[in-house]
Motif scaffolding. Structure first.
Motif, mmCIF file in Angstrom:
data_model
loop_
_atom_site.group_PDB
_atom_site.id
_atom_site.type_symbol
_atom_site.label_atom_id
_atom_site.label_comp_id
_atom_site.label_asym_id
_atom_site.label_seq_id
_atom_site.Cartn_x
_atom_site.Cartn_y
_atom_site.Cartn_z
ATOM 1 N N MET A 147 0.466 18.547 -1.166
ATOM 2 C CA MET A 147 -0.070 18.019 -2.423
ATOM 3 C C MET A 147 1.033 17.381 -3.263
ATOM 4 O O MET A 147 0.952 17.334 -4.486
ATOM 5 N N LYS A 148 2.051 16.875 -2.591
ATOM 6 C CA LYS A 148 3.156 16.213 -3.284
ATOM 7 C C LYS A 148 2.622 15.068 -4.134
ATOM 8 O O LYS A 148 1.869 14.218 -3.666
ATOM 9 N N GLY A 149 3.022 15.063 -5.410
ATOM 10 C CA GLY A 149 2.587 14.023 -6.331
ATOM 11 C C GLY A 149 1.361 14.380 -7.138
ATOM 12 O O GLY A 149 1.004 13.673 -8.081
ATOM 13 N N TRP A 150 0.691 15.464 -6.779
ATOM 14 C CA TRP A 150 -0.538 15.880 -7.453
ATOM 15 C C TRP A 150 -0.299 17.137 -8.288
ATOM 16 O O TRP A 150 0.565 17.941 -7.998
ATOM 17 N N ARG A 151 -1.092 17.310 -9.322
ATOM 18 C CA ARG A 151 -1.076 18.521 -10.144
ATOM 19 C C ARG A 151 -2.392 18.622 -10.898
ATOM 20 O O ARG A 151 -3.165 17.656 -10.971
ATOM 21 N N GLY A 152 -2.627 19.784 -11.460
ATOM 22 C CA GLY A 152 -3.829 19.963 -12.249
ATOM 23 C C GLY A 152 -3.748 19.212 -13.569
ATOM 24 O O GLY A 152 -2.668 19.048 -14.141
ATOM 25 N N TYR A 153 -4.887 18.765 -14.049
ATOM 26 C CA TYR A 153 -4.965 18.099 -15.355
ATOM 27 C C TYR A 153 -4.546 19.071 -16.453
ATOM 28 O O TYR A 153 -5.040 20.196 -16.527
ATOM 29 N N ASN A 154 -3.603 18.643 -17.286
ATOM 30 C CA ASN A 154 -3.014 19.486 -18.336
ATOM 31 C C ASN A 154 -2.371 20.746 -17.762
ATOM 32 O O ASN A 154 -2.330 21.791 -18.403
ATOM 33 N N ASN A 169 -18.156 22.102 -3.180
ATOM 34 C CA ASN A 169 -17.302 21.697 -2.062
ATOM 35 C C ASN A 169 -17.341 20.172 -1.886
ATOM 36 O O ASN A 169 -18.396 19.598 -1.595
ATOM 37 N N VAL A 170 -16.170 19.542 -2.048
ATOM 38 C CA VAL A 170 -16.041 18.099 -1.856
ATOM 39 C C VAL A 170 -14.672 17.837 -1.226
ATOM 40 O O VAL A 170 -13.682 18.482 -1.592
ATOM 41 N N TRP A 171 -14.610 16.868 -0.299
ATOM 42 C CA TRP A 171 -13.383 16.552 0.422
ATOM 43 C C TRP A 171 -12.971 15.102 0.146
ATOM 44 O O TRP A 171 -13.824 14.209 0.070
ATOM 45 N N PHE A 172 -11.650 14.874 0.055
ATOM 46 C CA PHE A 172 -11.099 13.532 -0.141
ATOM 47 C C PHE A 172 -9.953 13.330 0.851
ATOM 48 O O PHE A 172 -9.122 14.223 1.032
ATOM 49 N N LYS A 173 -9.885 12.155 1.471
ATOM 50 C CA LYS A 173 -8.781 11.886 2.408
ATOM 51 C C LYS A 173 -8.471 10.388 2.435
ATOM 52 O O LYS A 173 -9.173 9.577 1.816
ATOM 53 N N ASN A 174 -7.390 10.064 3.166
ATOM 54 C CA ASN A 174 -6.968 8.657 3.339
ATOM 55 C C ASN A 174 -6.826 7.958 1.984
ATOM 56 O O ASN A 174 -7.274 6.823 1.806
ATOM 57 N N ILE A 175 -6.198 8.646 1.042
ATOM 58 C CA ILE A 175 -6.075 8.117 -0.329
ATOM 59 C C ILE A 175 -4.851 7.206 -0.402
ATOM 60 O O ILE A 175 -3.715 7.662 -0.182
ATOM 61 N N LYS A 176 -5.075 5.947 -0.698
ATOM 62 C CA LYS A 176 -3.956 5.016 -0.819
ATOM 63 C C LYS A 176 -4.219 4.014 -1.931
ATOM 64 O O LYS A 176 -5.386 3.799 -2.334
ATOM 65 N N LEU A 177 -3.139 3.396 -2.410
ATOM 66 C CA LEU A 177 -3.239 2.492 -3.559
ATOM 67 C C LEU A 177 -2.199 1.394 -3.454
ATOM 68 O O LEU A 177 -1.102 1.610 -2.935
ATOM 69 N N ARG A 178 -2.565 0.224 -3.926
ATOM 70 C CA ARG A 178 -1.574 -0.842 -4.082
ATOM 71 C C ARG A 178 -1.715 -1.424 -5.482
ATOM 72 O O ARG A 178 -2.836 -1.653 -5.972
ATOM 73 N N GLU A 179 -0.587 -1.640 -6.113
ATOM 74 C CA GLU A 179 -0.602 -2.221 -7.445
ATOM 75 C C GLU A 179 -0.798 -3.730 -7.352
ATOM 76 O O GLU A 179 -0.271 -4.389 -6.460
ATOM 77 N N LEU A 180 -1.552 -4.271 -8.288
ATOM 78 C CA LEU A 180 -1.884 -5.706 -8.294
ATOM 79 C C LEU A 180 -1.124 -6.427 -9.411
ATOM 80 O O LEU A 180 -0.766 -5.834 -10.406
ATOM 81 N N TRP A 201 0.841 -1.193 0.000
ATOM 82 C CA TRP A 201 0.000 0.000 0.000
ATOM 83 C C TRP A 201 0.881 1.249 0.000
ATOM 84 O O TRP A 201 1.837 1.341 0.762
ATOM 85 N N VAL A 202 0.545 2.183 -0.867
ATOM 86 C CA VAL A 202 1.277 3.440 -0.979
ATOM 87 C C VAL A 202 0.300 4.582 -0.730
ATOM 88 O O VAL A 202 -0.805 4.618 -1.290
ATOM 89 N N THR A 203 0.681 5.513 0.134
ATOM 90 C CA THR A 203 -0.155 6.681 0.418
ATOM 91 C C THR A 203 -0.001 7.697 -0.710
ATOM 92 O O THR A 203 1.105 8.133 -1.010
ATOM 93 N N PHE A 205 -1.277 4.147 -13.607
ATOM 94 C CA PHE A 205 -1.439 2.826 -13.009
ATOM 95 C C PHE A 205 -2.277 1.952 -13.940
ATOM 96 O O PHE A 205 -3.145 2.442 -14.653
ATOM 97 N N LYS A 206 -2.040 0.653 -13.866
ATOM 98 C CA LYS A 206 -2.735 -0.301 -14.732
ATOM 99 C C LYS A 206 -3.645 -1.223 -13.926
ATOM 100 O O LYS A 206 -4.863 -1.172 -14.045
ATOM 101 N N ASN A 207 -3.054 -2.095 -13.123
ATOM 102 C CA ASN A 207 -3.801 -2.998 -12.245
ATOM 103 C C ASN A 207 -3.588 -2.543 -10.810
ATOM 104 O O ASN A 207 -2.442 -2.493 -10.332
ATOM 105 N N PHE A 208 -4.670 -2.231 -10.101
ATOM 106 C CA PHE A 208 -4.504 -1.643 -8.769
ATOM 107 C C PHE A 208 -5.776 -1.732 -7.949
ATOM 108 O O PHE A 208 -6.876 -1.988 -8.467
ATOM 109 N N GLU A 209 -5.607 -1.491 -6.660
ATOM 110 C CA GLU A 209 -6.722 -1.284 -5.739
ATOM 111 C C GLU A 209 -6.551 0.096 -5.131
ATOM 112 O O GLU A 209 -5.499 0.404 -4.572
ATOM 113 N N LEU A 210 -7.559 0.926 -5.261
ATOM 114 C CA LEU A 210 -7.550 2.295 -4.744
ATOM 115 C C LEU A 210 -8.576 2.405 -3.630
ATOM 116 O O LEU A 210 -9.722 1.976 -3.781
#
Length: 236
Positions: free
Chosen positions: A37-44, A225-236, A28-30, A80-85
């Protein structure tokens, strides 16, 4: 003897490499640390639109205002290709957003033109809940294609747990511990679903994931207004 030792060492290194890759694949990767916001950016974009902020450990897309005039969807800058988010989300009253996956970054096009969407919505107060067919625009649905069944969204102001699993084109949506959507990409059923949806004229959507069958994870700016947290992923 020397040749045997060399071959044995190379084989050992290969095994170490394969074991490391296997461990990385299932780890699992956070994706969001709750502080930056490390790792994130706006689309285009190369930066972060000012509509996105961090509030109480959550990524927040803010409603339109004079101080949130830089709009845009947010994506994690890795394909990512195969994963669980897994992640948690909460919506304001009447709010709309989405979690998009296998997205391509296409100049001049919106992110939803290439990416399936896990719908994020206030079912009780947003008109989109009554649009579409058979509730296929309600929370956790494959937007405009497959309704989330059962519908277990907790309503605005409450945290919901979302989970998306993709393995070799087989996709599952979970909401609050219940599997609510299941389908397979790129087969005939997928093609027929797309042709019967609002995405029927979008070749990039039909071919979600592009040639590599992989893409970005994105969070949608729908002006609410929408909030997102505890975002993690593991590649399968």
């Amino acid at each position: 003897m020397k040749r045997t030792l060399i071959m044995g060492s190379l084989f050992a290194l290969l095994l170490v490499g394969l074991n490391a890759a296997a461990q990385k694949k299932g780890k699992w990767v956070t994706l969001f640390d709750g502080k930056t916001m490390k790792g994130w950016r706006g689309y285009n974009m190369t930066g972060i639109p000012n509509a996105w902020t961090i509030e109480d450990g959550a990524l927040k897309i803010n409603a339109r205002s004079a101080t949130t005039n830089e709009r845009g969807d947010l994506l994690f800058d890795q394909k990512f290709k195969n994963f669980e988010l897994q992640l948690m989300y909460k919506v304001d009253k009447g709010a709309n957003s989405g979690i998009l996956y296998l997205a391509q970054e296409l100049p001049g096009k919106r992110v939803y033109q290439s990416a399936p969407e896990f719908q994020v919505l206030d079912n009780e107060n947003h008109p989109d809940a009554k649009a579409g067919k058979n509730g296929n625009r309600k929370s956790a649905s494959l937007y405009d294609m497959i309704p989330a069944t059962p519908q277990v969204d907790k309503g605005f102001g409450q945290w919901n747990e979302a989970r998306i699993i993709i393995k070799d084109g087989h996709v599952q949506h979970f909401l609050n511990g219940k599997k609510v959507v299941e389908y397979t990409l790129w087969n005939e059923d997928w093609k027929n679903m797309v042709l019967n949806s609002k995405f029927k004229d979008w070749a990039d959507f039909m071919n979600a994931g592009g040639e590599s069958r992989s893409g970005f994870i994105a969070l949608q700016d729908h002006g609410n207004n929408v909030w997102f947290k505890n975002i993690k992923l593991r590649e399968l």
